[in-house]
Design an enzyme around this catalytic site. Structure first.
Site, PDB file in Angstrom:
ATOM      1  N   ALA A   1       0.811  -1.212   0.000  1.00 53.63           N
ATOM      2  CA  ALA A   1       0.000   0.000   0.000  1.00 53.63           C
ATOM      3  C   ALA A   1       0.847   1.266   0.000  1.00 53.63           C
ATOM      4  CB  ALA A   1      -0.917   0.002   1.220  1.00 53.63           C
ATOM      5  N   LYS A   2       2.093   1.157   0.456  1.00 47.98           N
ATOM      6  CA  LYS A   2       3.037   2.297   0.491  1.00 47.98           C
ATOM      7  C   LYS A   2       2.405   3.536   1.116  1.00 47.98           C
ATOM      8  CE  LYS A   2       5.789   0.460  -3.320  1.00 47.98           C
ATOM      9  NZ  LYS A   2       5.019  -0.700  -3.780  1.00 47.98           N
TER      10      LYS A   2
END
Lengths: 270, 270
Positions: free
Chosen positions: A95-96
Site C-alpha cells: 500500500a506504500k
C-alpha cells in the site's frame, strides 16, 4: 504471524517466493470477465495453483483501488480467502502508505486489523510518527521502503545525507523507532550489490525484494548479497508468474513459472 | 480545474480555505450514526453549510479506508456530490500515494479520472517515475509532499542533501519532471518561516498548507511568508472546523469556525 513461523515455512517449502497479485482486467484471461468478480476469481485460481510453492502473497492496493468499490471488495475477498484457507501464508498489503500519526493509525488499523494482513508496506518520507502507528501491532510487520527497484530511486534515495545514502539513513534511523523489531525493508533486486551494505546495518531483518524477473534483477545475486542466518529474504515476482498465460490454462502456467523460481530457491537454500 | 479558475474563486469568495473531510465515526454527532451512510451524511451537511466560505475540500483517504467498502462508497458519494453540486470547488484526494511507474498510473487514474478529483497528494520518495504518471492528466494537479507539518518531518525532510535540505532538493528536482506545471506542494504551517526559502525556488506554484489551528500554525505567518502574486496558497483546516460541535448543531458550528478563518483571510487578501 511471528517471524519464526515465516522462517519455518520457508524451510519446509524450500521457497522464499512472494507472489504479487497485481490484477489488471486488461491482462487476465478474457473468459474470467464473464464471472461476477473477475479479480477475485483470478486471484483464487492463482493462489490455489501456487500456494505450496510460495510463502507469501502481496496484492498491490493500486490495482484494486483502480476498480473502486468493486476493487476494494475483491481485495477484501482475496485476503479473507487467504486467511481462511492458507493461513500459513505471510500476507502483504503493498500500500506504500504514510501520513501524520493519527492518520497513519487509521491506515494501520485498516490493513493490519480489519483486513488482517500480516504486514503492510509504508513510505518513510514523513518520518517517525508516520510509521510508529503501524509498528504497534503485535505479530504484525511494517515493511518500510528503503531502496526501491525503479529508476526514480536514484532521485532521492541514493543521494548523500550525512555522508551516507538517504536509504541507509532511513534504515539507520528506523532502528531507533518504537517496536522497530516489527520492521522489514523493501530493497530492490535491480541493485543487488547494495544489499551487502544494508546487511551491515540490519543483519537480522527480513528484506522484501521486488524486481527479480520482469524488472531485470538476478535471484542468485540477491541470495549472495542478501541472505542472513535466518534466510531473511522474501523475493517477489508478479507479472512473470500471474500473466504467464492469458488462456484458460493461466493458473497451470502460473504454477509452472512459480515452480521454476521455487526450484532455483531450493537449490540456493540447500 | 485550471489554476486560473481556482484563483478567481479565491478572489470572489475572499477565501483560500480548504476544509479537510477527515471523518471519524467516533467523533461525529451520534444522531448521524442511525442513518444509512453516516460518513456521507456528515460530509453533505458540512459541505452544504460551508461551501461559500471555502474554495476546496480535502478528504483524507485513510479515514475512508478505515471503514472498508462502506468507507470507499462514502468517498465516492462525497466526491460525486461535490462535482455535481459544487463543481467550482477544488477537490483534493489526500492519498499520499506513490509507486513504480505503471502502478502509480493506476492510482492516478483512480483518483483523477474515475473519482474525478481535481488533485491528489503524492509522496516523493520513489522519485520521478512514481510521480510523472499523475502529472499526465490535463487540468488536474499533483500535490507533492515537500515539508509536512508533523514532528517526523525533521527525520529526513530537513536533512542536508547537496548542501540543502531534502525537501528543497525534492522541490528543485520536481521542477524538471514532465508536466511539472501541474505540480503543487504540501508545506506545513508549523514551519511558516521556511516558506520564504521555498518561494525562492517555486515563486509561482500553489502551496497546500496544513497545520493551521489544531497543529499550531499561524495564518498570518503563512500569508506573510507564503503568498505570491496569484495568492498561491490553500490553507487547510480539518478538526477545528468539522468537529466544532458533536451536537445536532454541528454543521452550523462548523460554519461558524469556517467563517472565522474566512474573515481573517478576507482581511489578509484586502
Amino acid at each position: 504471524m511471528e517471524t519464526a513461523a515465516l522462517v519455518a515455512q520457508i524451510q519446509q517449502k524450500k521457497s522464499f517466493l512472494c507472489i504479487g497479485l497485481d490484477v489488471d482486467l486488461d491482462k487476465i484471461p478474457p473468459h474470467l470477465l464473464e464471472t461476477d468478480d473477475p479479480i477475485f476469481e483470478f486471484n483464487k485460481a492463482i493462489i490455489d495453483a501456487t500456494h505450496d510453492l510460495c510463502v507469501s502473497y502481496k496484492p498491490n492496493t493500486a490495482f484494486y483501488e483502480a476498480y473502486g468499490v468493486k476493487g476494494w471488495m475483491a481485495l477484501e475477498k482475496t485476503i479473507s480467502y487467504l486467511n481462511t484457507n492458507y493461513s500459513e501464508q505471510f500476507t502483504i498489503a503493498d500500500a506504500k502508505r504514510g501520513d501524520i500519526g493519527n492518520t497513519s493509525g487509521r491506515y494501520a488499523k485498516a490493513f493490519l486489523e480489519d483486513l488482517a494482513f500480516d504486514s503492510v508496506t509504508v513510505a518513510p518520507y514523513m518520518g517517525k510518527d508516520s510509521v510508529e502507528p503501524f509498528l504497534e501491532f503485535e505479530n504484525k510487520h511494517t515493511i518500510l521502503l528503503a531502496l526501491t527497484s525503479n529508476e526514480g530511486a536514484f532521485d532521492f534515495q541514493t543521494q548523500q545525507v550525512d555522508a551516507q545514502e538517504l536509504y541507509k539513513k532511513v534504515i539507520e534511523t528506523s532502528k531507533n523507532w518504537k517496536n522497530s523489531h516489527h520492521l522489514m525493508y523493501v530493497v530492490g533486486a535491480t541493485k543487488a550489490e547494495y544489499l551487502q551494505d544494508i546487511r551491515r546495518i540490519i543483519p537480522d531483518s527480513f528484506l522484501l525484494v521486488p524486481g527479480v524477473g520482469a524488472q531485470g534483477g538476478s535471484l542468485e545475486a540477491v541470495w549472495h548479497y542478501g541472505k542472513n542466518s535466518q534466510i531473511g529474504l522474501l523475493v517477489n515476482s508478479s507479472r512473470g508468474i500471474i500473466y504467464a498465460s492469458s488462456g484458460v490454462d493461466f493458473a497451470e502456467k502460473a504454477r509452472g513459472e512459480a515452480l521454476k523460481l521455487q526450484q532455483q530457491m531450493a537449490t540456493l537454500l540447500a
